[in-house]
Design a protein around this motif. Structure first.
Motif, PDB file in Angstrom:
ATOM      1  N   VAL A 116       4.387   8.299  -1.463  1.00 25.18           N
ATOM      2  CA  VAL A 116       3.062   8.210  -0.852  1.00 25.18           C
ATOM      3  C   VAL A 116       2.052   8.770  -1.851  1.00 25.18           C
ATOM      4  O   VAL A 116       2.346   9.705  -2.582  1.00 25.18           O
ATOM      5  CB  VAL A 116       2.971   8.982   0.488  1.00 25.18           C
ATOM      6  CG1 VAL A 116       3.807   8.300   1.554  1.00 25.18           C
ATOM      7  CG2 VAL A 116       3.409  10.424   0.325  1.00 25.18           C
ATOM      8  N   THR A 117       0.873   8.170  -1.882  1.00 25.33           N
ATOM      9  CA  THR A 117      -0.127   8.573  -2.862  1.00 25.33           C
ATOM     10  C   THR A 117      -1.354   9.190  -2.184  1.00 25.33           C
ATOM     11  O   THR A 117      -1.640   8.917  -1.016  1.00 25.33           O
ATOM     12  CB  THR A 117      -0.580   7.373  -3.711  1.00 25.33           C
ATOM     13  OG1 THR A 117      -1.069   6.335  -2.848  1.00 25.33           O
ATOM     14  CG2 THR A 117       0.578   6.825  -4.522  1.00 25.33           C
ATOM     15  N   TYR A 118      -2.045  10.003  -2.955  1.00 26.77           N
ATOM     16  CA  TYR A 118      -3.272  10.701  -2.581  1.00 26.77           C
ATOM     17  C   TYR A 118      -2.959  11.918  -1.692  1.00 26.77           C
ATOM     18  O   TYR A 118      -2.144  11.857  -0.769  1.00 26.77           O
ATOM     19  CB  TYR A 118      -4.283   9.782  -1.886  1.00 26.77           C
ATOM     20  CG  TYR A 118      -4.507   8.484  -2.592  1.00 26.77           C
ATOM     21  CD1 TYR A 118      -4.881   8.457  -3.942  1.00 26.77           C
ATOM     22  CD2 TYR A 118      -4.317   7.269  -1.935  1.00 26.77           C
ATOM     23  CE1 TYR A 118      -5.073   7.251  -4.603  1.00 26.77           C
ATOM     24  CE2 TYR A 118      -4.507   6.072  -2.588  1.00 26.77           C
ATOM     25  CZ  TYR A 118      -4.878   6.058  -3.924  1.00 26.77           C
ATOM     26  OH  TYR A 118      -5.056   4.876  -4.579  1.00 26.77           O
ATOM     27  N   ASP A 125       0.855  -1.186   0.000  1.00 27.79           N
ATOM     28  CA  ASP A 125       0.000   0.000   0.000  1.00 27.79           C
ATOM     29  C   ASP A 125       0.888   1.233   0.000  1.00 27.79           C
ATOM     30  O   ASP A 125       1.841   1.315   0.778  1.00 27.79           O
ATOM     31  CB  ASP A 125      -0.909   0.003   1.242  1.00 27.79           C
ATOM     32  CG  ASP A 125      -2.023   1.036   1.158  1.00 27.79           C
ATOM     33  OD1 ASP A 125      -1.715   2.220   0.900  1.00 27.79           O
ATOM     34  OD2 ASP A 125      -3.200   0.674   1.351  1.00 27.79           O
ATOM     35  N   GLU A 126       0.595   2.179  -0.864  1.00 30.01           N
ATOM     36  CA  GLU A 126       1.351   3.431  -0.909  1.00 30.01           C
ATOM     37  C   GLU A 126       0.490   4.615  -0.483  1.00 30.01           C
ATOM     38  O   GLU A 126       0.880   5.764  -0.634  1.00 30.01           O
ATOM     39  CB  GLU A 126       1.900   3.658  -2.320  1.00 30.01           C
ATOM     40  CG  GLU A 126       2.915   2.590  -2.717  1.00 30.01           C
ATOM     41  CD  GLU A 126       3.299   2.651  -4.184  1.00 30.01           C
ATOM     42  OE1 GLU A 126       2.479   3.182  -4.975  1.00 30.01           O
ATOM     43  OE2 GLU A 126       4.376   2.177  -4.538  1.00 30.01           O
ATOM     44  N   GLY A 127      -0.686   4.301   0.063  1.00 29.02           N
ATOM     45  CA  GLY A 127      -1.628   5.334   0.467  1.00 29.02           C
ATOM     46  C   GLY A 127      -1.801   5.400   1.971  1.00 29.02           C
ATOM     47  O   GLY A 127      -0.846   5.602   2.720  1.00 29.02           O
ATOM     48  N   ASP A 128      -3.022   5.187   2.429  1.00 25.23           N
ATOM     49  CA  ASP A 128      -3.337   5.371   3.841  1.00 25.23           C
ATOM     50  C   ASP A 128      -2.538   4.438   4.748  1.00 25.23           C
ATOM     51  O   ASP A 128      -2.231   4.785   5.900  1.00 25.23           O
ATOM     52  CB  ASP A 128      -4.832   5.147   4.083  1.00 25.23           C
ATOM     53  CG  ASP A 128      -5.691   6.206   3.393  1.00 25.23           C
ATOM     54  OD1 ASP A 128      -5.125   7.236   2.964  1.00 25.23           O
ATOM     55  OD2 ASP A 128      -6.915   6.005   3.277  1.00 25.23           O
ATOM     56  N   ASN A 129      -2.214   3.229   4.264  1.00 22.38           N
ATOM     57  CA  ASN A 129      -1.504   2.244   5.083  1.00 22.38           C
ATOM     58  C   ASN A 129      -0.038   2.110   4.673  1.00 22.38           C
ATOM     59  O   ASN A 129       0.564   1.055   4.815  1.00 22.38           O
ATOM     60  CB  ASN A 129      -2.195   0.883   4.980  1.00 22.38           C
ATOM     61  CG  ASN A 129      -3.616   0.917   5.513  1.00 22.38           C
ATOM     62  OD1 ASN A 129      -3.864   1.409   6.620  1.00 22.38           O
ATOM     63  ND2 ASN A 129      -4.561   0.413   4.736  1.00 22.38           N
ATOM     64  N   THR A 160       2.744   3.299   5.952  1.00 24.68           N
ATOM     65  CA  THR A 160       3.744   2.997   6.979  1.00 24.68           C
ATOM     66  C   THR A 160       3.733   1.508   7.328  1.00 24.68           C
ATOM     67  O   THR A 160       4.793   0.907   7.546  1.00 24.68           O
ATOM     68  CB  THR A 160       3.519   3.832   8.247  1.00 24.68           C
ATOM     69  OG1 THR A 160       2.175   3.645   8.719  1.00 24.68           O
ATOM     70  CG2 THR A 160       3.753   5.309   7.973  1.00 24.68           C
ATOM     71  N   PRO A 192      -4.372  13.520   0.770  1.00 27.32           N
ATOM     72  CA  PRO A 192      -4.391  13.505   2.246  1.00 27.32           C
ATOM     73  C   PRO A 192      -3.105  12.950   2.859  1.00 27.32           C
ATOM     74  O   PRO A 192      -2.831  13.205   4.038  1.00 27.32           O
ATOM     75  CB  PRO A 192      -5.593  12.606   2.568  1.00 27.32           C
ATOM     76  CG  PRO A 192      -6.480  12.732   1.377  1.00 27.32           C
ATOM     77  CD  PRO A 192      -5.541  12.818   0.195  1.00 27.32           C
ATOM     78  N   ASN A 193      -2.318  12.196   2.071  1.00 21.96           N
ATOM     79  CA  ASN A 193      -1.096  11.607   2.607  1.00 21.96           C
ATOM     80  C   ASN A 193       0.160  12.421   2.291  1.00 21.96           C
ATOM     81  O   ASN A 193       1.268  12.032   2.694  1.00 21.96           O
ATOM     82  CB  ASN A 193      -0.920  10.186   2.058  1.00 21.96           C
ATOM     83  CG  ASN A 193      -1.958   9.232   2.590  1.00 21.96           C
ATOM     84  OD1 ASN A 193      -2.138   9.106   3.787  1.00 21.96           O
ATOM     85  ND2 ASN A 193      -2.668   8.563   1.690  1.00 21.96           N
ATOM     86  N   ARG A 234       3.712  12.616   4.315  1.00 21.04           N
ATOM     87  CA  ARG A 234       3.951  11.456   5.177  1.00 21.04           C
ATOM     88  C   ARG A 234       5.277  10.757   4.853  1.00 21.04           C
ATOM     89  O   ARG A 234       5.642   9.788   5.522  1.00 21.04           O
ATOM     90  CB  ARG A 234       2.795  10.465   5.066  1.00 21.04           C
ATOM     91  CG  ARG A 234       1.487  10.985   5.650  1.00 21.04           C
ATOM     92  CD  ARG A 234       0.431   9.905   5.723  1.00 21.04           C
ATOM     93  NE  ARG A 234       0.833   8.856   6.646  1.00 21.04           N
ATOM     94  CZ  ARG A 234       0.274   7.650   6.676  1.00 21.04           C
ATOM     95  NH1 ARG A 234      -0.689   7.344   5.810  1.00 21.04           N
ATOM     96  NH2 ARG A 234       0.669   6.747   7.533  1.00 21.04           N
TER      97      ARG A 234
END
Length: 281
Positions: free
Chosen positions: A245-247, A215-219, A221, A249-250, A253
């Motif tokens: 990191v994608t999107y 996952d390169e978005g919300d998850n 880490t 909102p991230n 990060r």
């Protein structure tokens, strides 16, 4: 100015000679970057019979061809660790696009997808006489699909053993490590212990673990942590592909993800990342 070196990252320094020796090619007055991590320095590079023969201030050297590299950089051929050539090496074996960028070695088989039979793959490469060096990872998705198809479940003990054997065979046939594409089918159906088992099979033969993480978005880490944990469990180097990191909102990060990598390196783990340039429109 870029020169293809027989040994891409290690120079043999034989520059102290002051004899008026003659060479095939003499590259003079360049800024030499030798791949050791040291700072660049001004110097000359002499080539004889297609190999580096001397490096340094070769004021008395002669050559059949002299190239003035004033204002230019002389460096070993670059290694592109994430290329996805995937068939194009057979269509354009001259690899002009890589050569013009100074790349003389590429790594393919990234993101979990590769040739299954490395012996046949390398034989085909030899037959088309590629102008660059090609290394290949063995892809987890390729291995899993060969044994389980696109089944959305854990492998049986027999299936896992079969996958381990295929990874070991690929490594014995010349693969440089295991790649995963845990964001893609069927890799996304796998759990960490499965990947650890296959990573250990590659580690037996000195392989690296290269991963397009889960996952390169919300998850992101958690996904970076998983890649590091796999390398730790298999006792092998980890290379995280197109680290980002994608999107929206991230955004920002990367402070968190880079800290994970830094901490792993402080722990003594060999963890690296790669990145690609991107144009914003």
């Amino acid at each position: 100015m870029l020169l293809r070196f027989t040994c891409l990252l290690t120079f043999v320094f034989m520059a102290k000679t002051s004899l008026a020796q003659s060479y095939d090619i003499l590259i003079k007055n360049g800024r030499i970057i030798d791949g050791t991590g040291n700072s660049w320095y001004y110097g000359d590079v002499a080539v004889q019979a297609g190999k580096i023969a001397a490096i340094g201030k070769l004021d008395r050297a002669k050559a059949k061809r002299i190239i003035d590299a004033t204002g230019l950089v002389v460096a070993p051929g670059f290694i592109d660790v994430h290329t996805h050539i995937e068939g194009n090496e057979m269509v354009t074996p001259t690899a002009d696009n890589f050569i013009h960028d100074g790349v003389t070695t590429v790594v393919t088989g990234n993101c979990g997808g590769s040739s299954l039979n490395m012996t046949k793959y390398f034989a085909r490469l030899d037959s088309v006489k590629t102008s660059i060096n090609v290394a290949s990872l063995i892809g987890h998705n390729t291995i899993r699909r060969a044994v389980m198809g696109d089944a959305q479940r854990d492998p049986t003990a027999e299936e896992l053993a079969q996958m381990e054997e295929l990874v070991e065979k690929a490594m014995q046939d010349g693969a440089v490590g295991l790649s995963t594409g845990l964001i893609y089918v069927p890799g996304t159906y796998s759990k960490t212990p499965e990947v650890v088992a296959l990573a250990k099979a590659a580690a037996k033969h000195g392989g690296v673990y290269a991963s397009h993480i889960r996952d390169e978005g919300d998850n992101v880490t958690e996904a970076v942590s998983e890649a590091i944990a796999i390398g730790r469990a298999a006792n092998m180097p980890v290379e995280i592909s197109h680290f980002k990191v994608t999107y929206k909102p991230n955004w920002g990060r990367s402070v968190e993800t880079l800290a994970l990598v830094d901490n792993a390196r402080k722990e003594g783990l060999d963890v690296t990342v790669d990145q690609y340039p991107s144009l914003r429109r």
